[in-house]
Scaffold this motif. Structure first.
Motif, PDB file in Angstrom:
ATOM      1  N   ILE A  49      66.957  21.973  34.215  1.00  0.00           N
ATOM      2  CA  ILE A  49      66.201  20.963  33.539  1.00  0.00           C
ATOM      3  C   ILE A  49      65.276  20.138  34.859  1.00  0.00           C
ATOM      4  O   ILE A  49      64.453  19.629  34.305  1.00  0.00           O
ATOM      5  CB  ILE A  49      67.059  20.261  32.542  1.00  0.00           C
ATOM      6  CG1 ILE A  49      66.255  19.369  31.651  1.00  0.00           C
ATOM      7  CG2 ILE A  49      67.873  18.866  33.595  1.00  0.00           C
ATOM      8  CD1 ILE A  49      67.079  19.081  30.570  1.00  0.00           C
ATOM      9  N   ILE A  87      73.605  28.299  23.473  1.00  0.00           N
ATOM     10  CA  ILE A  87      73.059  27.299  24.037  1.00  0.00           C
ATOM     11  C   ILE A  87      73.804  26.007  23.354  1.00  0.00           C
ATOM     12  O   ILE A  87      73.322  25.547  22.195  1.00  0.00           O
ATOM     13  CB  ILE A  87      71.916  27.133  24.687  1.00  0.00           C
ATOM     14  CG1 ILE A  87      71.605  28.456  25.416  1.00  0.00           C
ATOM     15  CG2 ILE A  87      71.576  25.638  25.543  1.00  0.00           C
ATOM     16  CD1 ILE A  87      70.037  28.414  25.913  1.00  0.00           C
ATOM     17  N   GLU A 127      72.530  21.830  27.332  1.00  0.00           N
ATOM     18  CA  GLU A 127      71.218  21.227  27.418  1.00  0.00           C
ATOM     19  C   GLU A 127      70.872  19.930  28.518  1.00  0.00           C
ATOM     20  O   GLU A 127      69.960  19.542  28.622  1.00  0.00           O
ATOM     21  CB  GLU A 127      70.462  21.101  26.142  1.00  0.00           C
ATOM     22  CG  GLU A 127      70.302  22.268  25.339  1.00  0.00           C
ATOM     23  CD  GLU A 127      69.532  22.154  23.913  1.00  0.00           C
ATOM     24  OE1 GLU A 127      68.694  21.200  23.794  1.00  0.00           O
ATOM     25  OE2 GLU A 127      70.116  22.552  23.130  1.00  0.00           O
ATOM     26  N   SER A 149      67.084  23.788  30.918  1.00  0.00           N
ATOM     27  CA  SER A 149      65.986  23.877  30.140  1.00  0.00           C
ATOM     28  C   SER A 149      65.618  24.923  28.938  1.00  0.00           C
ATOM     29  O   SER A 149      65.471  25.868  29.234  1.00  0.00           O
ATOM     30  CB  SER A 149      64.755  23.500  30.846  1.00  0.00           C
ATOM     31  OG  SER A 149      63.479  23.860  30.015  1.00  0.00           O
ATOM     32  N   VAL A 150      65.816  24.693  27.585  1.00  0.00           N
ATOM     33  CA  VAL A 150      65.499  25.832  26.754  1.00  0.00           C
ATOM     34  C   VAL A 150      64.392  26.416  26.929  1.00  0.00           C
ATOM     35  O   VAL A 150      64.162  27.616  26.919  1.00  0.00           O
ATOM     36  CB  VAL A 150      65.830  25.274  25.286  1.00  0.00           C
ATOM     37  CG1 VAL A 150      65.337  26.268  24.286  1.00  0.00           C
ATOM     38  CG2 VAL A 150      67.317  24.811  24.976  1.00  0.00           C
ATOM     39  N   GLY A 157      69.703  26.656  21.119  1.00  0.00           N
ATOM     40  CA  GLY A 157      70.163  25.555  21.509  1.00  0.00           C
ATOM     41  C   GLY A 157      69.870  24.625  20.313  1.00  0.00           C
ATOM     42  O   GLY A 157      69.967  25.021  19.006  1.00  0.00           O
ATOM     43  N   LYS A 206      66.892  23.525  19.473  1.00  0.00           N
ATOM     44  CA  LYS A 206      65.547  23.807  19.031  1.00  0.00           C
ATOM     45  C   LYS A 206      65.286  25.000  18.129  1.00  0.00           C
ATOM     46  O   LYS A 206      66.240  25.840  18.197  1.00  0.00           O
ATOM     47  CB  LYS A 206      64.718  24.124  20.492  1.00  0.00           C
ATOM     48  CG  LYS A 206      65.173  23.224  21.692  1.00  0.00           C
ATOM     49  CD  LYS A 206      64.157  21.983  21.506  1.00  0.00           C
ATOM     50  CE  LYS A 206      64.128  21.334  22.870  1.00  0.00           C
ATOM     51  NZ  LYS A 206      65.359  20.463  23.079  1.00  0.00           N
TER      52      LYS A 206
END
Length: 115
Positions: free
Chosen positions: A48, A75, A80, A84-85, A106, A108
């Motif tokens: 991230i 995820i 997270e 970073s997705v 994740g 998102k």
């Protein structure tokens, strides 16, 4: 005393009841080991922190051998905090194993606009 027919009815009812109440994770593909290996080999690219770094050959080799859609589904919010997705998805693209649009990754949900 219970007859054979009555016993079989109870047995079938119990079996059907069990099938509907068992945790549905049996149908979920197991890719936790793959997720750990991709994370280990690709951390420089998916962290991230900092800018995106193109994935290494070792990272792409691991991505090629992994089910990236399954990893995406697995995820967690805890992951997270370090991963970073968006960078994870770029690694998948750069390693020629993109995750389909419309996939939940994740926390998102992927849209065509991202890819």
């Amino acid at each position: 005393m219970m007859t054979t027919r009555g016993f079989l009815q109870v047995l079938v009812f119990g079996l059907v009841f069990t099938m509907f109440t068992i945790d549905q994770t049996w149908g979920e593909p197991d890719c936790y080991r793959e997720k750990a290996l991709v994370r280990e080999h690709c951390m420089e690219s998916i962290t991230i922190k900092g800018d995106y770094v193109r994935p290494s050959e070792a990272c792409c080799h691991m991505v090629d051998q992994s089910d990236m859609t399954c990893i995406c589904h697995n995820i967690t919010l805890e992951d997270e905090k370090e991963i970073s997705v968006a960078k994870f998805l770029w690694v998948a693209i750069d390693c020629d194993k993109p995750v389909e649009s419309g996939t939940e990754c994740g926390s998102k949900y992927l849209y065509d606009a991202f890819l």
